[in-house]
Design a protein around this motif. Structure first.
Motif, PDB file in Angstrom:
ATOM      1  N   CYS A 153       0.819  -1.213   0.000  1.00  0.00           N
ATOM      2  CA  CYS A 153       0.000   0.000   0.000  1.00  0.00           C
ATOM      3  C   CYS A 153       0.852   1.262   0.000  1.00  0.00           C
ATOM      4  N   ASP A 154       2.108   1.152   0.350  1.00  0.00           N
ATOM      5  CA  ASP A 154       3.012   2.281   0.240  1.00  0.00           C
ATOM      6  C   ASP A 154       3.285   2.611  -1.226  1.00  0.00           C
ATOM      7  N   VAL A 155       3.026   1.620  -2.095  1.00  0.00           N
ATOM      8  CA  VAL A 155       3.227   1.766  -3.542  1.00  0.00           C
ATOM      9  C   VAL A 155       1.900   1.964  -4.264  1.00  0.00           C
ATOM     10  N   ALA A 156       0.858   1.257  -3.809  1.00  0.00           N
ATOM     11  CA  ALA A 156      -0.418   1.203  -4.535  1.00  0.00           C
ATOM     12  C   ALA A 156      -1.305   2.400  -4.225  1.00  0.00           C
ATOM     13  N   ASP A 157      -1.875   2.977  -5.268  1.00  0.00           N
ATOM     14  CA  ASP A 157      -2.935   3.970  -5.118  1.00  0.00           C
ATOM     15  C   ASP A 157      -4.292   3.291  -5.057  1.00  0.00           C
ATOM     16  N   ILE A 158      -4.398   2.155  -5.742  1.00  0.00           N
ATOM     17  CA  ILE A 158      -5.648   1.384  -5.803  1.00  0.00           C
ATOM     18  C   ILE A 158      -5.358  -0.032  -5.341  1.00  0.00           C
TER      19      ILE A 158
END
Length: 328
Positions: A191-196
Motif C-alpha cells: 500500500c506504500d506503492v499502490a494507489d488502488i
C-alpha cells in the motif's frame, strides 16, 4: 495507456465422460483401468485476464509477461493479441507455462490446483524488468502470483515501486493459499506503492481473518492506498476512499462460472477511472461518488464475464447495449 505486469496461466477443466471407463492391458499382463477425460483449456491468469478485459473495453494496454514457447504460450499470445493487447513488452521464455487444473462448485466458483514450479511467469530479473517501456503509460496494474512467487517477486515489487513515482499503481493480491503463505502477502508494504487496492472478500478473510473490513481498510489507507475496493460477488462491492465508504450493488446474472470475474472487475474499475481522466497520479481528484460509479460499472463488466464460460470478458459494444442485468 495501461501497463499490466504478471502471469499467464492455462486454466484446464477436466470433464469425465460418463460410462467411458475401460480396462487396458499393461506390458506385464496386468490390467489398468483408464477413463476417457476431456480437457478444456482456457487462457487465463489474473493479470493477463485484466489486460484482455481492458483492451476489449477499448483501452490501449501493454502487457509485461514472460510467455513460454510451449503450446500454452501460443494460446496466450493468440488470445492477448486478438483482444488488442500490445505484446511488445513480453519476454520469450524458455521455461514452461503455468498450468491450473480447475473444478467448479455448485455456484460456479473455481477451485484450482496449480502446476507452477519452475514456470516462466516467476523468473523475472531486475535487468529484464528494467528494460520494460512505460512511455505514455498512466497506470500500472500488477499483483496476483507474480508479486508473491520466487524468484521474481522482489523484482516485480521494485518495478512497481519505481513506477509509482510517475504514474498510478493498482494492485490485486488475488490470494492463492495453495501456492503462497500468509506472510507472502505484505499488503501494508504494497500500500506504500499502490494507489488502488482491489481484493475479494475471500482474499480479505485470508489476509485479515476475523477483522472488521472497515478497520482493515483504514489500516491500509494509513499505509498509503487511497482507493480500496472489496468485491463481494452477488452482494456487490465495498468502496472505501480515504476512509469514506459506500456499498454498490451487483447486477443480477445467470452464472455459468466466476472464472476471471474479479479480473474483469479490476479492468472495468480502471477503465472508468481512466475515462474520467483521474489516472496518472495519486487520485487526488477522485471523490466517493465517482469511485462508486466506477465500481458499479466494474460490477457490470464482471457480471457479463460470469455469464459465459472461462475468463472471457465482454467487448465494449456489449456494455453500450441495453443491459439485461439490472442491479439487484
Amino acid at each position: 495507456m495501461f501497463a499490466v505486469l504478471g502471469e499467464c496461466v492455462a486454466d484446464a477443466f477436466a470433464d469425465r465422460r460418463p460410462d467411458a471407463s475401460s480396462v487396458a492391458p499393461r506390458p506385464g499382463g496386468e490390467a489398468a483401468r483408464s477413463a476417457d477425460l476431456g480437457l478444456r483449456v482456457f487462457p487465463g491468469g489474473g493479470p493477463a485476464n485484466t489486460a484482455v478485459a481492458l483492451a476489449r473495453l477499448g483501452d490501449p494496454v501493454r502487457f509485461f509477461g514472460r510467455i513460454s514457447g510451449d503450446v500454452f504460450g501460443g494460446l496466450f499470445r493468440e488470445h492477448l493479441a486478438s483482444s488488442g493487447v500490445d505484446l511488445s513488452g513480453c519476454v520469450d521464455a524458455e521455461e514452461p507455462s503455468t498450468l491450473a487444473v480447475a473444478s467448479l462448485d455448485e455456484h460456479g466458483q473455481a477451485v484450482y490446483r496449480f502446476y507452477a514450479e519452475g514456470a516462466a511467469d516467476w523468473q523475472w530479473s531486475p535487468a529484464e524488468l528494467g528494460s520494460r517501456d512505460l512511455t505514455g503509460v498512466s497506470c500500472l496494474h500488477t499483483g496476483s502470483l507474480a508479486l508473491v512467487r520466487e524468484p521474481g517477486r522482489q523484482a516485480v515489487e521494485s518495478f512497481a515501486a519505481a513506477a509509482a513515482a510517475r504514474l498510478t499503481v493498482s494492485i490485486d493480491p488475488n490470494v492463492r493459499p495453495s501456492l503462497a503463505r500468509h506472510e507472502d502477502y505484505p499488503v501494508s508494504r504494497w500500500c506504500d506503492v499502490a494507489d488502488i487496492l482491489k481484493l475479494s472478500e475471500e482474499d480479505l478473510a485470508f489476509l485479515a481473518p476475523g477483522e472488521p473490513v472497515e478497520r482493515v481498510c483504514d489500516t491500509w489507507h494509513e499505509a498509503g492506498a487511497r482507493l480500496i475496493v472489496v468485491t463481494r460477488g452477488a452482494s456487490g462491492a465495498l468502496v472505501s476512499l480515504a476512509g469514506e465508504r459506500v456499498v454498490v450493488a451487483a447486477p443480477e446474472v445467470t452464472v455459468v462460472d466466476t472464472v476471471g470475474a474479479g479480473d474483469a472487475f479490476t479492468a472495468g474499475l480502471l477503465h472508468r477511472l481512466g475515462e474520467r481522466g483521474l489516472l496518472g497520479g495519486r487520485l487526488d481528484g477522485l471523490d466517493l461518488a465517482t469511485a462508486a460509479e466506477a465500481a458499479s460499472f466494474a460490477a457490470r463488466v464482471a457480471a457479463l464475464t460470469c455469464a459465459v464460460a472461462g475468463a472471457d470478458p465482454p467487448w465494449a459494444h456489449r456494455l453500450a447495449a441495453p443491459s439485461t442485468a439490472e442491479p439487484g
